[in-house]
Design an enzyme around this catalytic site. Structure first.
Site, PDB file in Angstrom:
ATOM      1  N   LYS A 170      46.735  37.947  33.342  1.00 26.02           N
ATOM      2  CA  LYS A 170      47.081  36.460  33.108  1.00 26.02           C
ATOM      3  C   LYS A 170      48.308  36.441  32.319  1.00 26.02           C
ATOM      4  O   LYS A 170      48.865  35.451  32.432  1.00 26.02           O
ATOM      5  CB  LYS A 170      45.864  35.677  32.496  1.00 26.02           C
ATOM      6  N   SER A 175      41.157  43.430  36.954  1.00 26.15           N
ATOM      7  CA  SER A 175      42.011  42.137  36.256  1.00 26.15           C
ATOM      8  C   SER A 175      41.983  42.469  34.822  1.00 26.15           C
ATOM      9  O   SER A 175      42.820  41.658  34.470  1.00 26.15           O
ATOM     10  CB  SER A 175      41.517  41.145  36.935  1.00 26.15           C
TER      11      SER A 175
END
Length: 398
Positions: A49, A300
């Site tokens: 992110k 992720s």
């Protein structure tokens, strides 16, 4: 519009902030497949992110920066925005669902952001962030439905193509769709022959439902251990990009996610959160076409709360046949427990705990129930133990 030029520009802007994470060969994940792990769980802030948040904030005007930024997040976007805002020397307010893992909340605060905990899930935090934007004039940094954020996430696609020449498929977690939109766009522009698959939790499959309905769907509720992809509704930008560039969306359940987390810990000493493990779960449990030879799984993020991790490990052990609970009805007399424990030891089962329950209504007054948790090797071992207990005359209640 999202363009390849923007993704390359994002890569340039991020060169001193986001690390080029390793691509690790993982031969034990799935027999017959060459599996590679793109380790964004080892990224700065512990998640991909940072890429999108940093690139978005880097492109704000001085006027926008002067008002500060506001964001909503399940935790990882929060940390990315907080760090990017700190480096840009601008204030940041982050709205997180009150159930967000403590580790993510505290990490966000550590970067200097003003954290606001909002009752409900991600979508409730989103509504609160929009209210603050409207009321105070902050610049809203969307976690996924923004072309600059998507461009930042797309740099992962460029890195994968640099790191492996013969990939057949790339498997990516999907929540709101920002990560897979950027990765799929970058890969399909440069290597359209590579398949791109998205993975969602069964309890939060909003993108899969939207594609099936051919329109954006908002789920009534989302329930999953994968809090990073716990999104009720995808964005319009991400929905369009996924529809145009992603080959398929598959789902996995929480037991499969827990097993993948445990496998990554044991086999590769990698800690991932639930969202980060869903691509591995999809590969392990045959959700991806077997025709592929070289498969890349994007891990992720790795920001899992340690209290959740212990529960996930326990669930993963059960799913993989590494533990079992035996419930045995016995006659309440001396020597019974000794017989059971001796038999279990001879069968190679390690007793973890024993619970004794007296007779209940509907059973013989001389009966008792033993609830024994045992460590086992696999599902075949469990079946062997249960069969042996029955052969010795013990009554299993489950």
């Amino acid at each position: 519009m999202l363009t390849l030029d923007k993704i390359y520009h994002a890569r340039y802007i991020l060169k001193d902030t986001a690390r080029m994470t390793d691509l690790i060969y993982a031969p034990k994940i799935k027999k017959g497949l060459n599996v590679y792990l793109k380790t964004e769980n080892l990224q700065n802030t512990g998640s991909f992110k940072l890429r999108g948040a940093y690139y978005k904030i880097s492109q704000l005007t001085e006027e926008e920066k002067s008002h500060g930024v506001v964001a909503c997040s399940a935790g990882n976007h929060a940390q990315g925005v907080a760090l990017a805002a700190k480096q840009a020397k601008i204030p940041a307010i982050i709205c997180l669902p009150e159930g967000a893992p403590i580790s993510k909340v505290e990490a966000t605060r550590s970067y200097g952001a003003d954290v606001r905990l909002v009752p409900g899930v991600y979508d409730d935090a989103y509504e609160e962030a929009l209210r603050l934007e409207s009321e105070h004039g902050y610049t809203f940094i969307h976690p996924f439905n923004d072309e600059l954020v998507i461009a930042g996430q797309g740099t992962i696609g460029l890195e994968i193509l640099d790191q492996i020449e013969d990939a057949d498929a790339v498997v990516v977690p999907v929540g709101g769709g920002g990560l897979i939109s950027g990765v799929a766009y970058a890969i399909k522009q440069l290597r359209p022959d590579i398949k791109v698959y998205g993975v969602q939790s069964e309890g939060a499959a909003s993108m899969a439902a939207s594609l099936n309905e051919e329109k954006i769907v908002c789920l009534d509720e989302v329930i999953t251990i994968a809090d990073g992809i716990k999104v009720k509704e995808p964005g319009d930008n991400t929905f369009s990009l996924v529809r145009d560039y992603v080959d398929d969306i598959v789902t996995v359940n929480d037991d499969e996610i827990a097993t993948a987390i445990l496998t990554l810990i044991e086999q590769h000493k990698l800690i991932t959160e639930g969202a980060g493990a869903v691509p591995v779960a999809a590969v392990m449990f045959d959700k991806i076409s077997a025709e592929h030879k070289n498969v890349v799984c994007v891990l992720s993020g790795g920001n899992i709360d340690v209290t959740i991790l212990s529960k996930v490990i326990e669930r993963g052990l059960m799913k993989s046949g590494r533990s079992d609970t035996l419930v045995i009805r016995l006659e309440d007399k001396p020597g019974q427990l000794s017989q059971v424990s001796t038999l279990l030891a001879s069968l190679g089962a390690n007793v973890d705990s024993v619970f004794y329950e007296k007779a209940s209504e509907g059973t013989s007054i001389t009966d008792c129930v033993l609830r024994i948790n045992v460590e086992t090797r696999n599902h075949e071992h469990i079946g062997f133990i249960r069969d042996a207990l029955k052969e010795q005359g013990f009554m299993l209640l489950d």
